[in-house]
Design a protein around this motif. Structure first.
Motif, PDB file in Angstrom:
ATOM      1  N   HIS A 116       0.816  -1.219   0.000  1.00  0.00           N
ATOM      2  CA  HIS A 116       0.000   0.000   0.000  1.00  0.00           C
ATOM      3  C   HIS A 116       0.860   1.284   0.000  1.00  0.00           C
ATOM      4  N   HIS A 120       1.044   4.583  -2.501  1.00  0.00           N
ATOM      5  CA  HIS A 120       1.019   6.029  -2.210  1.00  0.00           C
ATOM      6  C   HIS A 120       2.153   6.744  -2.943  1.00  0.00           C
ATOM      7  N   GLY A 149      -1.232   6.012   8.813  1.00  0.00           N
ATOM      8  CA  GLY A 149      -0.511   5.012   9.598  1.00  0.00           C
ATOM      9  C   GLY A 149       1.001   5.065   9.435  1.00  0.00           C
ATOM     10  N   GLU A 175      -1.988  10.411  11.754  1.00  0.00           N
ATOM     11  CA  GLU A 175      -2.462  10.023  13.080  1.00  0.00           C
ATOM     12  C   GLU A 175      -2.400  11.233  14.024  1.00  0.00           C
ATOM     13  N   PHE A 177      -2.566  14.388  13.157  1.00  0.00           N
ATOM     14  CA  PHE A 177      -3.670  15.279  12.772  1.00  0.00           C
ATOM     15  C   PHE A 177      -4.987  14.766  13.354  1.00  0.00           C
ATOM     16  N   PRO A 189     -12.265  12.570   9.697  1.00  0.00           N
ATOM     17  CA  PRO A 189     -10.886  12.533  10.175  1.00  0.00           C
ATOM     18  C   PRO A 189     -10.339  13.933  10.491  1.00  0.00           C
ATOM     19  N   GLY A 191      -7.422  15.408   9.982  1.00  0.00           N
ATOM     20  CA  GLY A 191      -6.559  16.134   9.040  1.00  0.00           C
ATOM     21  C   GLY A 191      -7.311  17.190   8.245  1.00  0.00           C
ATOM     22  N   ALA A 195      -7.282  21.325   8.696  1.00  0.00           N
ATOM     23  CA  ALA A 195      -6.923  22.191   7.560  1.00  0.00           C
ATOM     24  C   ALA A 195      -8.010  23.238   7.325  1.00  0.00           C
ATOM     25  N   GLY A 290       0.328  10.039   0.051  1.00  0.00           N
ATOM     26  CA  GLY A 290      -0.361   9.748   1.310  1.00  0.00           C
ATOM     27  C   GLY A 290      -1.374  10.828   1.633  1.00  0.00           C
ATOM     28  N   GLY A 291      -2.348  10.472   2.459  1.00  0.00           N
ATOM     29  CA  GLY A 291      -3.465  11.367   2.760  1.00  0.00           C
ATOM     30  C   GLY A 291      -3.049  12.768   3.171  1.00  0.00           C
ATOM     31  N   VAL A 292      -1.991  12.889   3.980  1.00  0.00           N
ATOM     32  CA  VAL A 292      -1.585  14.212   4.477  1.00  0.00           C
ATOM     33  C   VAL A 292      -1.012  15.073   3.340  1.00  0.00           C
ATOM     34  N   SER A 294      -2.462  15.741   0.826  1.00  0.00           N
ATOM     35  CA  SER A 294      -3.528  16.582   0.278  1.00  0.00           C
ATOM     36  C   SER A 294      -3.640  17.891   1.062  1.00  0.00           C
ATOM     37  N   ASN A 295      -2.855  18.041   2.110  1.00  0.00           N
ATOM     38  CA  ASN A 295      -2.893  19.278   2.911  1.00  0.00           C
ATOM     39  C   ASN A 295      -2.325  20.472   2.115  1.00  0.00           C
ATOM     40  N   CYS A 321      -4.076  11.356  -3.349  1.00  0.00           N
ATOM     41  CA  CYS A 321      -3.220  11.299  -2.147  1.00  0.00           C
ATOM     42  C   CYS A 321      -3.841  10.365  -1.125  1.00  0.00           C
ATOM     43  N   THR A 322      -5.156  10.494  -0.933  1.00  0.00           N
ATOM     44  CA  THR A 322      -5.834   9.578  -0.012  1.00  0.00           C
ATOM     45  C   THR A 322      -6.003   8.225  -0.715  1.00  0.00           C
ATOM     46  N   ASP A 323      -6.417   7.220   0.046  1.00  0.00           N
ATOM     47  CA  ASP A 323      -6.439   5.853  -0.489  1.00  0.00           C
ATOM     48  C   ASP A 323      -7.307   5.719  -1.738  1.00  0.00           C
TER      49      ASP A 323
HETATM   50  O1  KG4 Z   1      -3.317   7.747   3.018  1.00  0.00           O
HETATM   51  P1  KG4 Z   1      -4.610   7.801   3.729  1.00  0.00           P
HETATM   52  O2  KG4 Z   1      -5.857   8.105   2.953  1.00  0.00           O
HETATM   53  O3  KG4 Z   1      -4.886   6.487   4.517  1.00  0.00           O
HETATM   54  C1  KG4 Z   1      -3.871   5.745   5.114  1.00  0.00           C
HETATM   55  O4  KG4 Z   1      -3.218   4.964   4.407  1.00  0.00           O
HETATM   56  O5  KG4 Z   1      -3.681   5.966   6.325  1.00  0.00           O
HETATM   57  O6  KG4 Z   1      -4.399   8.896   4.866  1.00  0.00           O
HETATM   58  C2  KG4 Z   1      -5.400   9.239   5.763  1.00  0.00           C
HETATM   59  C3  KG4 Z   1      -4.842  10.308   6.683  1.00  0.00           C
HETATM   60  C4  KG4 Z   1      -5.753  10.632   7.851  1.00  0.00           C
HETATM   61  O7  KG4 Z   1      -4.989  10.612   9.015  1.00  0.00           O
HETATM   62  C5  KG4 Z   1      -6.226  12.043   7.531  1.00  0.00           C
HETATM   63  O8  KG4 Z   1      -6.497  12.813   8.685  1.00  0.00           O
HETATM   64  C6  KG4 Z   1      -5.072  12.602   6.736  1.00  0.00           C
HETATM   65  O9  KG4 Z   1      -4.636  11.527   5.948  1.00  0.00           O
HETATM   66  N1  KG4 Z   1      -5.479  13.713   5.867  1.00  0.00           N
HETATM   67  C7  KG4 Z   1      -5.035  14.978   6.024  1.00  0.00           C
HETATM   68  C8  KG4 Z   1      -5.698  15.752   5.044  1.00  0.00           C
HETATM   69  N2  KG4 Z   1      -6.515  14.927   4.318  1.00  0.00           N
HETATM   70  C9  KG4 Z   1      -6.345  13.673   4.840  1.00  0.00           C
HETATM   71  N3  KG4 Z   1      -4.171  15.512   6.882  1.00  0.00           N
HETATM   72  C10 KG4 Z   1      -3.919  16.832   6.811  1.00  0.00           C
HETATM   73  N4  KG4 Z   1      -4.527  17.645   5.912  1.00  0.00           N
HETATM   74  C11 KG4 Z   1      -5.407  17.162   5.007  1.00  0.00           C
HETATM   75  N5  KG4 Z   1      -5.994  17.974   4.133  1.00  0.00           N
END
Ligand code: KG4
Ligand code: ZN
Length: 400
Positions: A116, A120, A149, A175, A177, A189, A191, A195, A290-292, A294-295, A321-323
């Motif tokens: 996974h 990313h 994670g 995590e 965030f 969530p 994050g 933001a 990775g999800g962050v 996208s910040n 960026c997110t899954d």
């Molecule tokens: O990569 P992902 O979709 O799933 C994992 O593999 O964990 O990441 C999810 C994480 C969550 O902790 C979420 O709060 C964070 O990404 N996230 C963000 C933003 N969008 C998602 N963190 C900061 N700013 C954002 N805009």
């Protein structure tokens, strides 16, 4: 093959999104569907693994149908299947793996198990359906992966070759965030909620601590989280001062200021270390995933630093960026090209690290034969035992 690019059907179900995608030539997304479970887990304030697995089961077939229909493709036209094998929630992984193995077996298609985190990373290679061609990220590059994670920084000198520069020693950035979001009474969530809240901050002077950890590329966010908790508690204890509402909550404007300060601290450390790594390894490009990633604040800081250095930066659009399934198609493609194939014994690997914990941290493509290959297999088996892998059997095959 009729001159068209080979097509991978990619499946992602490691966490709380069911992702299915069709990716051509490892880069071009023909169609994709992501069934998000955010609303399902929001009341609990975090992912409930059993609910997640059941939701994958509920949505995986509709997601596949949707993707095939919108691309106008049938499964026999597909050249292979890529599926996330780990890391992630065991029950959730098992749904995608069993589904992918069944499809591969029924249609006699080659299968590959994908990490996974590698997904990313390779999201940065993807092109949307109608997007003009553009060059792929050049090597050597520095990549930062920041998810819910995991948080790590690697140098890549070639495809699938990672040198670990640093990783988190405690919480992952996402995590952190999410925990901060809870502390501030924001939604799940955390994050995206932080933001959004941060944009409402009028005063932008809240300073929260940064853990620099000397000259290392490692990250630590647990001290920052504790500092935020103490700050919130102290301000609440101070009672009816300006900034607190009746009922023991900070008022929204103060929440916005603290959200801004928290985001600033995380982004500062992530961006500073990533840019320093690019300088020190003489990277030709920067990749974020990775999800962050996208910040908006993080994207801006990295893009600004990269521009000042004349470095191209590759950050996927927020929905990649997110899954999602497409990123598994991009990484799976690289594994296919490298000759990897999974058998019907492909199992879930909930704690699968991207950079393997044996030999040097500089991981190359797996050796195919000879003593090196045997050592590699032995190391993998040891890692599998340690991680408590979960075998999956496919109907009709498992009993044999
Ligand atoms: O990569 P992902 O979709 O799933 C994992 O593999 O964990 O990441 C999810 C994480 C969550 O902790 C979420 O709060 C964070 O990404 N996230 C963000 C933003 N969008 C998602 N963190 C900061 N700013 C954002 N805009
Ligand atoms: Zn992820």
């Amino acid at each position: 093959m009729s001159g068209r690019e080979p097509l991978l059907l990619a499946i992602e179900s490691s966490c709380d999104e069911t992702g299915v995608a069709l990716v051509a030539g490892g880069r071009r997304i023909l169609a994709q569907a992501v069934a998000s479970q955010i609303a399902l887990h929001a009341p609990a304030g975090g992912i409930v693994p059993e609910l997640a697995a059941r939701a994958h089961l509920r949505w995986i077939v509709p997601a596949l149908r949707d993707v095939l229909e919108s691309a106008g493709v049938t499964i026999p036209e597909v050249d292979g299947i890529a599926v996330t094998a780990g890391p992630g929630l065991a029950g959730s992984l098992l749904v995608g793996i069993a589904f992918a193995k069944t499809l591969a077996w029924a249609h006699q298609l080659p299968l590959v198990g994908v990490n996974h985190l590698e997904g990313h990373l390779y999201a940065a290679w993807l092109l949307d359906r109608d997007e003009p061609e553009r060059p792929a990220p050049p090597f050597p590059l520095v990549a930062l992966v920041v998810s819910g994670g995991h948080t790590f920084l690697v140098e890549m000198r070639d495809h699938l070759a990672y040198r670990l520069l640093g990783e988190t020693v405690d919480d992952a950035a996402g995590e952190a965030f999410d925990k901060a979001g809870r502390l501030l009474g924001l939604g799940y969530p955390g994050g995206p909620a932080i933001a959004v809240a941060a944009t409402g901050a009028r005063r932008r002077d809240a300073v929260l601590p940064r853990a620099w950890l000397g000259s290392s590329y490692d990250f630590s966010f647990s001290g920052l989280k504790t500092a935020l908790r103490r700050q919130v508690e102290a301000e609440l204890a101070a009672g009816a001062r300006p900034g607190t509402e009746a009922g023991g909550r900070l008022d929204p404007l103060r929440v916005a200021e603290l959200a801004w300060g928290f985001q600033e601290a995380v982004v500062d450390v992530l961006a500073t270390k990533t840019l320093r790594a690019a300088d020190e390894t003489a990277a030709r490009a920067l990749v974020l995933g990775g999800g962050v990633a996208s910040n908006v604040a993080l994207r801006g800081r990295i893009a600004g630093g990269a521009a000042a250095r004349g470095l191209p930066v590759f950050i996927p659009p927020p929905d990649l960026c997110t899954d999602n399934g497409a990123m598994i198609g991009a990484a799976g493609w690289q594994r296919f090209v490298a000759g990897e194939r999974a058998g019907s014994d492909l199992g879930a690997r909930p704690a699968w690290p991207l950079v393997r914990p044996f030999g040097t941290p500089d991981t190359r493509r797996p050796p195919r034969r000879g003593p090196a290959a045997r050592a590699y297999e032995a190391a993998l088996a040891a890692e599998r035992d340690a991680a408590g892998d979960v075998p999956v059997s496919v109907p009709g095959e498992g009993a044999r």
